[in-house]
Motif scaffolding. Structure first.
Motif, PDB file in Angstrom:
ATOM      1  N   UNK A 274       6.170  -6.346   7.673  1.00  8.13           N
ATOM      2  CA  UNK A 274       5.887  -6.697   6.279  1.00  8.13           C
ATOM      3  C   UNK A 274       4.447  -7.170   6.104  1.00  8.13           C
ATOM      4  N   UNK A 275       3.930  -7.919   7.070  1.00  5.97           N
ATOM      5  CA  UNK A 275       2.535  -8.358   6.971  1.00  5.97           C
ATOM      6  C   UNK A 275       1.590  -7.155   7.031  1.00  5.97           C
ATOM      7  N   UNK A 276       1.941  -6.169   7.823  1.00  6.22           N
ATOM      8  CA  UNK A 276       1.139  -4.948   7.882  1.00  6.22           C
ATOM      9  C   UNK A 276       1.125  -4.256   6.519  1.00  6.22           C
ATOM     10  N   UNK A 277       2.289  -4.211   5.852  1.00  8.33           N
ATOM     11  CA  UNK A 277       2.363  -3.599   4.526  1.00  8.33           C
ATOM     12  C   UNK A 277       1.511  -4.364   3.518  1.00  8.33           C
ATOM     13  N   UNK A 278       1.542  -5.692   3.583  1.00  6.56           N
ATOM     14  CA  UNK A 278       0.741  -6.507   2.668  1.00  6.56           C
ATOM     15  C   UNK A 278      -0.752  -6.245   2.870  1.00  6.56           C
ATOM     16  N   UNK A 279      -1.162  -6.195   4.115  1.00  9.04           N
ATOM     17  CA  UNK A 279      -2.567  -5.963   4.428  1.00  9.04           C
ATOM     18  C   UNK A 279      -3.008  -4.564   3.986  1.00  9.04           C
ATOM     19  N   UNK A 280      -2.163  -3.572   4.275  1.00  7.54           N
ATOM     20  CA  UNK A 280      -2.489  -2.184   3.914  1.00  7.54           C
ATOM     21  C   UNK A 280      -2.527  -2.008   2.410  1.00  7.54           C
ATOM     22  N   UNK A 281      -1.586  -2.652   1.712  1.00  8.91           N
ATOM     23  CA  UNK A 281      -1.551  -2.589   0.247  1.00  8.91           C
ATOM     24  C   UNK A 281      -2.834  -3.165  -0.349  1.00  8.91           C
ATOM     25  N   UNK A 282      -3.290  -4.286   0.179  1.00 11.18           N
ATOM     26  CA  UNK A 282      -4.511  -4.909  -0.321  1.00 11.18           C
ATOM     27  C   UNK A 282      -5.713  -3.980  -0.120  1.00 11.18           C
ATOM     28  N   UNK A 295      -0.615   2.146  -9.744  1.00  9.38           N
ATOM     29  CA  UNK A 295       0.150   2.057  -8.499  1.00  9.38           C
ATOM     30  C   UNK A 295       1.584   1.646  -8.800  1.00  9.38           C
ATOM     31  N   UNK A 296       2.510   2.377  -8.186  1.00 15.00           N
ATOM     32  CA  UNK A 296       3.922   1.999  -8.254  1.00 15.00           C
ATOM     33  C   UNK A 296       4.316   1.405  -6.899  1.00 15.00           C
ATOM     34  N   UNK A 297       4.808   0.194  -6.933  1.00 17.94           N
ATOM     35  CA  UNK A 297       5.200  -0.507  -5.707  1.00 17.94           C
ATOM     36  C   UNK A 297       6.708  -0.379  -5.526  1.00 17.94           C
ATOM     37  N   UNK A 336       5.503 -11.620  -5.262  1.00 23.28           N
ATOM     38  CA  UNK A 336       4.301 -12.401  -5.560  1.00 23.28           C
ATOM     39  C   UNK A 336       3.200 -12.161  -4.535  1.00 23.28           C
ATOM     40  N   UNK A 337       3.597 -12.009  -3.268  1.00 26.16           N
ATOM     41  CA  UNK A 337       2.608 -11.777  -2.213  1.00 26.16           C
ATOM     42  C   UNK A 337       1.871 -10.457  -2.425  1.00 26.16           C
ATOM     43  N   UNK A 338       2.577  -9.444  -2.883  1.00 25.63           N
ATOM     44  CA  UNK A 338       1.925  -8.151  -3.149  1.00 25.63           C
ATOM     45  C   UNK A 338       1.046  -8.240  -4.398  1.00 25.63           C
ATOM     46  N   UNK A 339       1.561  -8.853  -5.475  1.00 24.83           N
ATOM     47  CA  UNK A 339       0.778  -8.959  -6.697  1.00 24.83           C
ATOM     48  C   UNK A 339      -0.482  -9.798  -6.482  1.00 24.83           C
ATOM     49  N   UNK A 340      -0.370 -10.793  -5.613  1.00 24.49           N
ATOM     50  CA  UNK A 340      -1.522 -11.657  -5.333  1.00 24.49           C
ATOM     51  C   UNK A 340      -2.645 -10.889  -4.637  1.00 24.49           C
ATOM     52  N   UNK A 341      -2.286  -9.829  -3.937  1.00 26.31           N
ATOM     53  CA  UNK A 341      -3.281  -9.061  -3.179  1.00 26.31           C
ATOM     54  C   UNK A 341      -3.885  -7.904  -3.969  1.00 26.31           C
ATOM     55  N   UNK A 342      -3.348  -7.619  -5.131  1.00 21.44           N
ATOM     56  CA  UNK A 342      -3.882  -6.537  -5.962  1.00 21.44           C
ATOM     57  C   UNK A 342      -5.079  -7.038  -6.767  1.00 21.44           C
ATOM     58  N   UNK A 343      -6.005  -6.147  -7.115  1.00 21.63           N
ATOM     59  CA  UNK A 343      -7.154  -6.569  -7.938  1.00 21.63           C
ATOM     60  C   UNK A 343      -6.690  -7.075  -9.295  1.00 21.63           C
ATOM     61  N   UNK A 344      -7.414  -8.028  -9.893  1.00 25.26           N
ATOM     62  CA  UNK A 344      -7.042  -8.527 -11.234  1.00 25.26           C
ATOM     63  C   UNK A 344      -7.013  -7.386 -12.247  1.00 25.26           C
ATOM     64  N   UNK A 345      -5.968  -7.363 -13.057  1.00 24.78           N
ATOM     65  CA  UNK A 345      -5.855  -6.338 -14.085  1.00 24.78           C
ATOM     66  C   UNK A 345      -5.330  -5.004 -13.593  1.00 24.78           C
ATOM     67  N   UNK A 347      -2.920  -2.099 -12.834  1.00 22.53           N
ATOM     68  CA  UNK A 347      -1.614  -1.700 -13.367  1.00 22.53           C
ATOM     69  C   UNK A 347      -0.643  -1.450 -12.214  1.00 22.53           C
ATOM     70  N   UNK A 348       0.398  -2.259 -12.159  1.00 20.00           N
ATOM     71  CA  UNK A 348       1.411  -2.127 -11.107  1.00 20.00           C
ATOM     72  C   UNK A 348       2.790  -1.972 -11.746  1.00 20.00           C
ATOM     73  N   UNK A 349       3.571  -1.054 -11.230  1.00 11.36           N
ATOM     74  CA  UNK A 349       4.952  -0.855 -11.679  1.00 11.36           C
ATOM     75  C   UNK A 349       5.833  -1.057 -10.446  1.00 11.36           C
ATOM     76  N   UNK A 350       6.724  -2.021 -10.506  1.00 15.24           N
ATOM     77  CA  UNK A 350       7.521  -2.366  -9.328  1.00 15.24           C
ATOM     78  C   UNK A 350       8.952  -1.865  -9.458  1.00 15.24           C
TER      79      UNK A 350
END
Length: 383
Positions: A274-282, A295-297, A336-345, A347-350
């Motif tokens: 999961x940490x790898x996914x968070x890092x790669x997503x960022x 991006x659709x998560x 929240x961990x994924x949204x926190x790593x995305x750039x401000x503004x 567009x994410x669809x979860x």
């Protein structure tokens, strides 16, 4: 002096008139090409599927085929038999490895001989070896991986009957090297798979684990729109290929295995899944070529995640988690961990998903397609 109607045009007048006609024709041709290109862009949606290995990307592609493609005709389903058998062989390799780690023994002499023969004829298939075989490196000129497994090996059938193997598998929750969801699924339906007339079902194909090597592409036409869906291998060694597909893509679907919160990567035993996914997503969402890309998560494997939350604590691998050890609190934290790593503004669809669930995925895919239509209309200036 005015020209009479009977006067002939001078050669220079002919050239000028032809030049004007040529310019008009070229202009119309260019306009026509531009209009065709614009119409093509309006009708074509490019969807890039990314995520770590085993996160569910390929299963999503299968669901697209099932609901909007050829639905896996019988003649093709036969071609999936060797891959099912490979999953079963991989499962027995994993059982034997776990038994060795736990100090358990194969009881019968026939079982012990079968285990040795299995290792000799069908060696354990790690991702690196699979990649080499798929690329033709060190592959036998007479037999490749699929040709070896046109039938389920007799060694596996003998091992399945061994009392020691049966007892070990019955307590597999203790295994330090976990069986994959696909391996457990096929072992629990072992007798059906052993039948000479065995033909993989749609459910078998959805469960089957066959790591993507390189790039898989699928084209579909849905409601007059052309979809080009690209699945790129998710193992760390393959991610350098991702950037080649970033430019011009309509949207990205990023897959995450929720159940990987307490697992390590198959190709890197030092990295939490999961940490790898968070890092790669960022890294992916901050890439310069994807700054304007939606991006659709997909938080996938929700069913396995729910089961795991009954037996494991998220805080054991994520000490920063302060909530109750319930699926809702844990899922909220992960989101929240994924949204926190995305750039401000951004567009994410979860979507919280279970890629093997046909009915659920049908609804989710319908929602995804509508979002893609809206994104495409916005990108082409029609909305």
């Amino acid at each position: 002096m005015k020209k009479s109607h009977g006067d002939k045009l001078k050669p220079s007048d002919d050239v000028t008139q032809m030049s004007r006609k040529g310019a008009i024709a070229r202009s119309r041709s260019i306009d026509h090409q531009l209009n065709e290109e614009r119409e093509k862009r309006e009708k074509e949606i490019q969807l890039l599927i990314l995520g770590g290995g085993g996160s569910g990307k390929t299963t999503f592609m299968k669901q697209l085929r099932l609901h909007y493609g050829d639905k896996f005709p019988d003649e093709e389903r036969r071609l999936w038999r060797p891959h099912v058998f490979q999953n079963v062989v991989d499962a027995f390799h994993r059982i034997i490895s776990n038994m060795e780690v736990l100090g358990e023994e194969i009881k019968s002499d026939e079982g012990k001989a079968s285990a040795q023969e299995l290792n000799r004829l069908y060696p354990k298939m790690c991702y690196q070896r699979l990649l080499a075989l798929e690329n033709g490196i060190h592959a036998s000129p007479k037999k490749n991986r699929d040709q070896l497994l046109l039938d389920l090996p007799s060694e596996v059938i003998k091992l399945q009957k061994d009392p020691g193997v049966k007892a070990s598998y019955a307590t597999r929750n203790r295994y330090p090297l976990r069986l994959s969801e696909a391996e457990e699924y096929f072992l629990n339906d072992f007798e059906r798979i052993c039948a000479p007339s065995y033909l993989p079902t749609i459910k078998d194909i959805l469960f089957l684990r066959k790591p993507t090597v390189g790039v898989q592409e699928m084209c579909l036409t849905i409601n007059s729109l052309n979809y080009r869906v690209i699945d790129v291998a998710g193992q760390k060694s393959q991610r350098n290929k991702w950037i080649h597909f970033f430019e011009g893509v309509t949207a990205v679907i990023f897959f995450v295995s929720l159940s990987g919160f307490n697992e390590m990567l198959e190709e890197d035993s030092t990295m939490n899944n999961l940490r790898d996914s968070l890092q790669t997503f960022q890294e992916m969402t901050h890439n310069q070529y994807l700054t304007k890309t939606d991006v659709m998560l997909f938080l996938n494997k929700h069913d396995l995640f729910m089961e795991k939350m009954k037996r494991f604590r998220l805080a054991e691998t994520f000490p920063e988690f302060r909530g109750h050890n319930t699926p809702d609190d844990a899922l909220g934290f992960i989101k929240d961990e994924f949204y926190r790593r995305a750039p401000p503004g951004k567009s994410l669809y979860t979507h919280v998903s279970c890629a093997i669930n046909v009915d659920l995925m049908k609804t989710i895919i319908e929602n995804v397609l509508q979002i893609l239509v809206d994104i495409n209309l916005r990108r082409t200036g029609l909305m």
